[in-house]
Design an enzyme around this catalytic site. Structure first.
Site, mmCIF file in Angstrom:
data_model
loop_
_atom_site.group_PDB
_atom_site.id
_atom_site.type_symbol
_atom_site.label_atom_id
_atom_site.label_comp_id
_atom_site.label_asym_id
_atom_site.label_seq_id
_atom_site.Cartn_x
_atom_site.Cartn_y
_atom_site.Cartn_z
ATOM 1 C CG HIS A 142 -2.103 0.886 1.052
ATOM 2 N ND1 HIS A 142 -2.031 2.247 1.142
ATOM 3 C CD2 HIS A 142 -3.373 0.577 0.745
ATOM 4 C CE1 HIS A 142 -3.235 2.742 0.905
ATOM 5 N NE2 HIS A 142 -4.070 1.761 0.659
ATOM 6 C CG ASP A 190 -8.447 -4.875 -2.279
ATOM 7 O OD1 ASP A 190 -9.643 -4.683 -2.012
ATOM 8 O OD2 ASP A 190 -7.747 -4.063 -2.909
HETATM 9 N N1 CMC Z 1 4.022 -7.809 -3.959
HETATM 10 C C1 CMC Z 1 5.373 -7.798 -4.114
HETATM 11 N N2 CMC Z 1 6.090 -6.669 -4.118
HETATM 12 C C2 CMC Z 1 5.441 -5.520 -3.977
HETATM 13 C C3 CMC Z 1 4.036 -5.464 -3.808
HETATM 14 C C4 CMC Z 1 3.334 -6.673 -3.809
HETATM 15 N N3 CMC Z 1 2.015 -6.692 -3.670
HETATM 16 N N4 CMC Z 1 3.652 -4.187 -3.699
HETATM 17 C C5 CMC Z 1 4.771 -3.453 -3.789
HETATM 18 N N5 CMC Z 1 5.832 -4.246 -3.968
HETATM 19 C C6 CMC Z 1 7.238 -3.836 -4.124
HETATM 20 C C7 CMC Z 1 7.488 -3.388 -5.554
HETATM 21 O O1 CMC Z 1 7.888 -4.451 -6.363
HETATM 22 C C8 CMC Z 1 8.557 -2.327 -5.356
HETATM 23 O O2 CMC Z 1 9.755 -3.009 -5.122
HETATM 24 P P1 CMC Z 1 11.165 -2.382 -5.635
HETATM 25 O O3 CMC Z 1 11.314 -1.084 -4.879
HETATM 26 O O4 CMC Z 1 12.165 -3.400 -5.235
HETATM 27 O O5 CMC Z 1 11.036 -2.197 -7.101
HETATM 28 C C9 CMC Z 1 8.166 -1.671 -4.036
HETATM 29 O O6 CMC Z 1 7.453 -2.663 -3.305
HETATM 30 C C10 CMC Z 1 7.298 -0.435 -4.216
HETATM 31 O O7 CMC Z 1 6.167 -0.838 -5.020
HETATM 32 P P2 CMC Z 1 5.311 0.151 -5.900
HETATM 33 O O8 CMC Z 1 4.488 -0.664 -6.842
HETATM 34 O O9 CMC Z 1 6.197 1.202 -6.477
HETATM 35 O O10 CMC Z 1 4.408 0.818 -4.795
HETATM 36 P P3 CMC Z 1 3.184 1.756 -5.038
HETATM 37 O O11 CMC Z 1 3.022 2.556 -3.811
HETATM 38 O O12 CMC Z 1 3.349 2.490 -6.331
HETATM 39 O O13 CMC Z 1 1.968 0.745 -5.245
HETATM 40 C C11 CMC Z 1 0.260 -0.796 -4.792
HETATM 41 C C12 CMC Z 1 1.069 0.390 -4.255
HETATM 42 C C13 CMC Z 1 -0.897 -1.056 -3.858
HETATM 43 C C14 CMC Z 1 -0.283 -0.453 -6.187
HETATM 44 C C15 CMC Z 1 1.178 -2.025 -4.854
HETATM 45 O O14 CMC Z 1 1.583 -2.394 -3.559
HETATM 46 C C16 CMC Z 1 0.515 -3.211 -5.552
HETATM 47 O O15 CMC Z 1 0.535 -3.282 -6.781
HETATM 48 N N6 CMC Z 1 -0.093 -4.166 -4.778
HETATM 49 C C17 CMC Z 1 -0.783 -5.296 -5.372
HETATM 50 C C18 CMC Z 1 -2.168 -4.888 -5.832
HETATM 51 C C19 CMC Z 1 -3.105 -4.629 -4.683
HETATM 52 O O16 CMC Z 1 -3.199 -5.404 -3.739
HETATM 53 N N7 CMC Z 1 -3.827 -3.503 -4.775
HETATM 54 C C20 CMC Z 1 -4.793 -3.088 -3.746
HETATM 55 C C21 CMC Z 1 -4.317 -1.856 -3.074
HETATM 56 S S1 CMC Z 1 -5.120 -1.489 -1.507
HETATM 57 C C22 CMC Z 1 -6.771 -1.223 -1.815
HETATM 58 C C23 CMC Z 1 -7.120 -0.323 -2.932
HETATM 59 O O17 CMC Z 1 -6.463 0.653 -3.240
HETATM 60 O O18 CMC Z 1 -8.142 -0.625 -3.544
#
Ligand code: CMC
Length: 381
Positions: A258, A312
């Site tokens: 998140h 989620d």
């Molecule tokens: N699994 C594995 N690694 C992860 C995950 C994950 N779910 N989420 C983030 N990371 C890692 C990512 O690979 C990156 O690593 P590195 O710095 O080594 O490249 C680091 O953490 C930062 O990730 P990001 O994607 O740049 O983070 P963000 O703040 O842009 O994205 C997020 C947040 C929620 C989109 C992301 O965590 C994600 O894609 N999660 C999976 C999808 C999910 O569960 N979404 C629901 C979000 S909560 C409820 C809602 O909003 O509806």
């Protein structure tokens, strides 16, 4: 000029609606701790609090509940329109179209009139569940079920969906899920709602744009993908190998991570306890042990990076136990989040300035048009 992809850490508005402490895992709506509201409030009372800033007094609450109950029905024209939607279409697309269609019926844009705002809030909160349930029956080739006046908001939604009056515990747990999902500050769909609101368009367009944004798998759509992932893992012993492979392949674990939290999302903890309450009463979902095994395995691998279960991760297990089909998980999220979107719509109108950010141009330098015959194919074609 500082460029922050995804606007990370960039304040784009002032807001008094919801506050998140992502290090402590704390969340408040209008200053009230979420856990307190989820235990003691109900969804309509919480929606009123979010939108108008204070808990309603008994008369205000009775009137709001009454108005919502009076406006649950949707026009036969909306139902007929939904009958033309492909049955194979995703219910979020059906909901986005249906929500936008309300603007055709209530086209006046008196957004400085408190009565217009109240009526729009009532209509959207009342009709969105009816539209979600109607599409579910229509795509199965059945006629939608009319709302039942003597049923409370959450009971009525489950009734319209399943054609049975729900068990009181199931209905209460569903209502608590709606409270938990109602608002979460400037997430993507709420930002979308505020951008749309800032153009002074109608609230139905505001909500339709937010529904479209919520649908994506990085946002609300993740709740569907979590169950698919748990089923792919299959058994608790397979959680560690699945996780290791996903991390090695740089794939995201759905329901984890998140932008705001570095600890377990407080909503995930409450949803997990709601799942356990449901399983104790109605029998366990075998995927629950898989989910717990994955959470435990992920704590060691992803915890040090601040990646923990988000809202989620456990919600799908709760919804499935309530008899809600998987592709309705995100529409159910929208039924709840409409309260937050409308709170932000009102707040945006109170101090509006149209959103019009800037960009850093990375395209070609000025150049001259050329005759088609003299052109060579571009690399992308
Ligand atoms: N699994 C594995 N690694 C992860 C995950 C994950 N779910 N989420 C983030 N990371 C890692 C990512 O690979 C990156 O690593 P590195 O710095 O080594 O490249 C680091 O953490 C930062 O990730 P990001 O994607 O740049 O983070 P963000 O703040 O842009 O994205 C997020 C947040 C929620 C989109 C992301 O965590 C994600 O894609 N999660 C999976 C999808 C999910 O569960 N979404 C629901 C979000 S909560 C409820 C809602 O909003 O509806």
């Amino acid at each position: 000029m500082i460029f922050r992809p995804g606007l990370e850490g960039v304040p784009v508005t002032q807001s008094a609606i919801c506050d998140i402490d992502g290090l402590k895992g704390e969340l408040t709506y209008r200053g009230y701790p979420l856990a307190d509201l989820a235990s003691n409030s109900n969804f309509l009372e919480t929606a009123f609090l979010l939108i108008w800033g204070e808990l309603p007094d008994p008369k205000q609450l009775r009137e709001f509940e009454h108005q919502v109950q009076m406006h649950r029905r949707v026009s036969f024209r909306v139902r007929d329109m939904m009958k033309c939607f492909p049955a194979s279409g995703h219910p979020m697309d059906a909901l986005q179209s249906s929500a936008a269609s309300l603007g055709l019926f209530y086209s006046r844009r008196a957004i400085d009139d408190p009565q217009y705002i109240y009526d729009a809030v009532v209509r959207l909160i009342a009709k969105i569940p009816t539209m979600v349930a109607a599409f579910q029956l229509i795509r199965k080739g059945q006629d939608p079920i009319q709302p039942k006046d003597n049923l409370a908001y959450s009971d009525n939604f489950l009734y319209m969906l399943t054609e049975r009056e729900p068990d009181p515990l199931a209905a209460r747990i569903f209502d608590r899920c709606l409270i938990l999902h109602a608002e979460h500050s400037l997430n993507a769909s709420t930002f979308s709602a505020r951008v749309t609101a800032s153009t002074l368009t109608d609230p139905y367009a505001v909500v339709a744009s937010a529904v479209g944004t919520l649908a994506g798998p990085l946002h609300g759509g993740a709740n569907e993908d979590v169950l698919a992932m748990l089923e792919e893992i299959g058994s608790p012993e397979c959680a560690v190998p699945y996780l290791n492979k996903a991390i090695a392949e740089k794939r995201k674990i759905m329901g984890f991570g998140h932008r705001e939290y570095r600890v377990k999302d407080p909503r995930a903890s409450i949803l997990q306890s709601l799942a356990e309450e449901l399983f104790a009463r109605f029998g366990k979902d075998e995927m629950y042990d898989v989910a717990k095994a994955l959470e435990e395995a992920a704590e060691a691998r992803l915890g040090p990076k601040g990646i923990y279960p988000n809202v989620d991760f456990y919600s799908g297990l709760v919804y499935r136990k309530l008899g809600i089909p998987r592709d309705l998980f995100t529409p159910v999220f929208a039924i709840s989040r409409v309260a937050g979107w409308l709170a932000h719509w009102r707040e945006q109108l109170g101090a509006n300035r149209i959103f019009r950010p800037s960009q850093i141009y990375t395209g070609s330098k000025p150049r001259d048009w050329s005759n088609p015959e003299s052109r060579t194919p571009s690399k992308e074609n």
